[in-house]
Design an enzyme around this catalytic site. Structure first.
Site, PDB file in Angstrom:
ATOM      1  N   ARG A 137       0.859  -1.191   0.000  1.00 32.65           N
ATOM      2  CA  ARG A 137       0.000   0.000   0.000  1.00 32.65           C
ATOM      3  C   ARG A 137       0.890   1.233   0.000  1.00 32.65           C
ATOM      4  NH1 ARG A 137      -2.752   0.508   5.038  1.00 32.65           N
ATOM      5  NH2 ARG A 137      -1.286   2.188   5.378  1.00 32.65           N
TER       6      ARG A 137
ATOM      7  N   GLU B 178       4.816   7.084   2.372  1.00 30.66           N
ATOM      8  CA  GLU B 178       5.634   5.878   2.488  1.00 30.66           C
ATOM      9  C   GLU B 178       5.014   4.780   1.645  1.00 30.66           C
ATOM     10  OE1 GLU B 178       5.446   3.378   5.868  1.00 30.66           O
ATOM     11  OE2 GLU B 178       3.332   3.775   6.237  1.00 30.66           O
TER      12      GLU B 178
ATOM     13  N   ASN C  64       4.257   0.733   1.957  1.00 28.67           N
ATOM     14  CA  ASN C  64       4.221  -0.417   2.864  1.00 28.67           C
ATOM     15  C   ASN C  64       4.286  -1.713   2.071  1.00 28.67           C
ATOM     16  OD1 ASN C  64       3.656   0.893   5.559  1.00 28.67           O
ATOM     17  ND2 ASN C  64       2.000   1.738   4.329  1.00 28.67           N
TER      18      ASN C  64
ATOM     19  N   SER D 252      -2.811  -2.764   6.246  1.00 24.60           N
ATOM     20  CA  SER D 252      -4.113  -3.150   6.798  1.00 24.60           C
ATOM     21  C   SER D 252      -5.254  -2.327   6.217  1.00 24.60           C
ATOM     22  CB  SER D 252      -4.072  -3.045   8.317  1.00 24.60           C
ATOM     23  OG  SER D 252      -3.710  -1.745   8.670  1.00 24.60           O
TER      24      SER D 252
ATOM     25  N   LYS E 160      12.086   2.705   5.357  1.00 28.37           N
ATOM     26  CA  LYS E 160      12.138   4.136   5.059  1.00 28.37           C
ATOM     27  C   LYS E 160      13.508   4.541   4.524  1.00 28.37           C
ATOM     28  CE  LYS E 160       8.137   4.758   7.647  1.00 28.37           C
ATOM     29  NZ  LYS E 160       7.601   3.531   8.231  1.00 28.37           N
TER      30      LYS E 160
ATOM     31  N   LYS F  37      12.198  10.164  10.875  1.00 21.77           N
ATOM     32  CA  LYS F  37      11.572   8.827  10.949  1.00 21.77           C
ATOM     33  C   LYS F  37      12.578   7.709  11.191  1.00 21.77           C
ATOM     34  CE  LYS F  37       7.903   9.695   7.608  1.00 21.77           C
ATOM     35  NZ  LYS F  37       7.192   9.068   6.473  1.00 21.77           N
TER      36      LYS F  37
ATOM     37  N   GLU G 284       7.326   0.581  11.674  1.00 25.08           N
ATOM     38  CA  GLU G 284       6.015   0.552  11.039  1.00 25.08           C
ATOM     39  C   GLU G 284       4.946   0.578  12.112  1.00 25.08           C
ATOM     40  OE1 GLU G 284       5.552   0.660   7.822  1.00 25.08           O
ATOM     41  OE2 GLU G 284       7.687   0.522   7.379  1.00 25.08           O
ATOM     42  N   GLY G 285       3.738   0.926  11.697  1.00 25.79           N
ATOM     43  CA  GLY G 285       2.598   0.783  12.599  1.00 25.79           C
ATOM     44  C   GLY G 285       2.158   2.086  13.245  1.00 25.79           C
TER      45      GLY G 285
ATOM     46  N   ARG H 239      -7.768   7.634   4.917  1.00 28.90           N
ATOM     47  CA  ARG H 239      -7.799   7.809   6.371  1.00 28.90           C
ATOM     48  C   ARG H 239      -7.807   9.293   6.675  1.00 28.90           C
ATOM     49  NH1 ARG H 239      -2.630   4.446   7.937  1.00 28.90           N
ATOM     50  NH2 ARG H 239      -2.039   5.376   5.949  1.00 28.90           N
TER      51      ARG H 239
END
Ligand code: ADP
Ligand code: MG
Ligand code: MG
Length: 497
Positions: A134, A157, A159, A164, A330, A389, A393-394, A473
């Protein structure tokens, strides 16, 4: 939007109509599985075994998003899928980047250990690659831009592991489409321009695309009775987003998926035969799909690392493989942005240009001349306009603006090297109403668009390379971070304008 000719958004409904809409939306969400397990605080101590769910947080109205930028993100996805595969095949590149990164970041170092341990003759004999990615974007308008400046799309970024919300995002799109058609909350021409209709809500395939990718890989594996395994975190609250993949995979493709934690896999997995075919609970595993394993906390002991290595060395098709996982860091994103690097991996000049146009400013924080310069500028500007950064992740791991200088100035060059620096992307704020645990939260928001990517290849033959739907989002514009699971954002869908 910067377009002031648009009527105010969202529609200003009377309190009664708003309450009606809220009721429709929440019950639709609960009835259709747009749900998450309730947070521990809402689960009764006395009845801990009673399953409790709540609706996933969502935006009451779809958020306006430029059609041009949405199309651009969708068109970029096959290029990003190809780029990931190209980078993952480049052993020299991976070693160059990871040799130094592994010295400064223990977690990436452990992943790289597995990469090294299972490369060459010890490697998996499996040639099929499955990528379920994603790529995330924000709109950007520079601070000092004149009025009416059109926003541009910039990548946050990419993924390559555990992307998810594909299922819940598909449902969020359906929710908005239902509300639009059922409640006519847009039909007052004084509220919105009349061309904002159902056609402004793009079809979202994310609810079925991940299952489609897994099914294609399963088919190429060639054993009908084999299962797919989803590697999950114990106590996952976002379990229904994952369950929908399992149900869709079974309903649309007849493939069974089982859920296992790394801990369980360590105990139950067996490798058989010269190809090291993976068996769990007596079933052959065609596809191992990771929805865990991206964070240090997913590996509380050596057992979990052993499980990851067992899977990696096996004949099952990994999503992601260790190489795919590593090229999603990253650091790799920052290196691609260096002059000439993306161009080295993408031979088609037009494609390389399209990819590069989606990058914002990315800088190393190492001991190189560029790294020293980046540190100097970040300190000089008091961190203003930058994000720092780590390789995590997350959500919830970044350092923003004024928090950067104090941290940077107490770090050694070695410590700095584990981070990258990035220009702050500044999306134009909009208004919307977020619904979280039943309550309405009205305010200024910004949205992050994600586009899912599906890739399946067998050696040099590409079987699937496409965009697999989207995720929008939305979060309060005052919040730096944007994760839904991390509690910052809500699920939304784009209203193309
Ligand atoms: P993670 O892998 O943890 O999701 P991200 O790079 O996506 O890391 O960062 C988390 C969140 O931080 C993003 O969803 C976004 O809201 C915010 N963010 C990250 N990079 C930037 C940036 N360059 N400009 C503005 N916001 C950013
Ligand atoms: Mg990420
Ligand atoms: Mg992210």
């Amino acid at each position: 939007m910067t377009d002031t000719h648009l009527p105010p958004y969202p529609p200003q409904l009377s309190e009664a109509r708003l309450a009606e809409l809220q009721g429709h939306a929440i019950d639709w969400a609960l009835a259709h599985g747009l749900i998450v397990r309730a947070p521990p605080a809402l689960v009764s101590q006395d009845a801990a075994n009673v399953p409790v769910v709540t609706h996933a947080p969502f935006a009451l109205f779809p958020s306006p998003f430029p059609r041009r930028c949405y199309a651009q993100a969708t068109e970029l996805q096959p290029l990003y899928n190809t780029l990931v595969d190209t980078l993952a095949k480049d052993d020299v590149f991976i070693r160059q980047v990871m040799d130094s990164l592994s010295k400064v970041d223990d977690f990436t170092g452990k992943l790289y250990d597995i990469y090294q341990a299972v490369s060459g003759p010890n490697g998996s004999k499996q040639r099929v690659k499955l990528g379920l990615h994603r790529s995330d974007y924000l709109l950007h308008v520079p601070v000092d831009a004149p009025a009416f400046t059109e926003p541009v799309l910039q990548q946050v970024e990419l993924n390559t592991i555990a992307s998810s919300f594909s299922s819940l995002s598909g449902l969020a799109s359906e929710l908005h489409s239902y509300l639009l058609n059922r409640t006519n909350f847009f039909n007052d021409p004084s509220l919105l321009s009349p061309d904002i209709t159902a056609s402004a809500l793009p079809t979202n395939t994310s609810g079925t695309s991940i299952a489609k990718g897994i099914a294609k890989a399963h088919e190429l594996y060639g054993v009908k009775s084999a299962v797919a395994v989803m590697v999950v975190q114990p106590g996952e609250r976002n379990a229904f987003d994952q369950r929908w993949i399992e149900y869709t995979l079974f309903k649309n493709h007849g493939v069974k998926l089982i859920r296992k934690s790394l801990d369980e896999i360590q105990v139950q997995a067996k490798l058989e035969g010269p190809e090291r075919r993976l068996y769990i609970d007596g079933s052959e595993v065609a596809v191992t799909y990771f929805r865990a394993g991206y964070a240090p906390t997913d590996y509380p002991s050596d057992k979990e690392w052993q499980a990851r290595q067992t899977i990696e060395s096996s004949y099952s098709i990994k999503c992601p493989s260790i190489a795919y996982h590593l090229v999603g860091t990253k650091k790799v994103q920052q290196i691609l942005a260096l002059p000439g690097v993306v161009e080295r991996f993408v031979k088609d000049e037009k494609h390389a240009q399209l990819l590069r146009n989606s990058f914002t400013g990315l800088y190393p924080l190492d001991g190189s001349q560029d790294g020293e310069k980046a540190v100097e500028i970040a300190l000089e500007r008091g961190g203003e306009g930058f994000v720092m950064k780590p390789q995590r992740e997350g959500g919830g791991n970044n350092i923003y603006g004024a928090d950067i200088p104090p941290l940077l100035s107490k770090m050694t060059v070695q410590e700095r090297n584990a981070y990258i620096l990035m220009d702050l992307i500044r999306p134009p704020p909009l208004k919307n109403i977020m619904v979280r645990q039943g309550a309405l939260i009205e305010g200024e928001v910004v949205s992050e668009l994600g586009v899912y990517g599906l890739w399946v290849s067998d050696g040099d033959e590409i079987h699937l390379n496409e965009a697999g739907g989207h995720l929008l989002r939305t979060k309060a514009s005052t919040s730096n971070e944007g994760g839904v699971a991390a509690g910052f954002a809500v699920l939304d869908s784009p209203l193309l304008v």
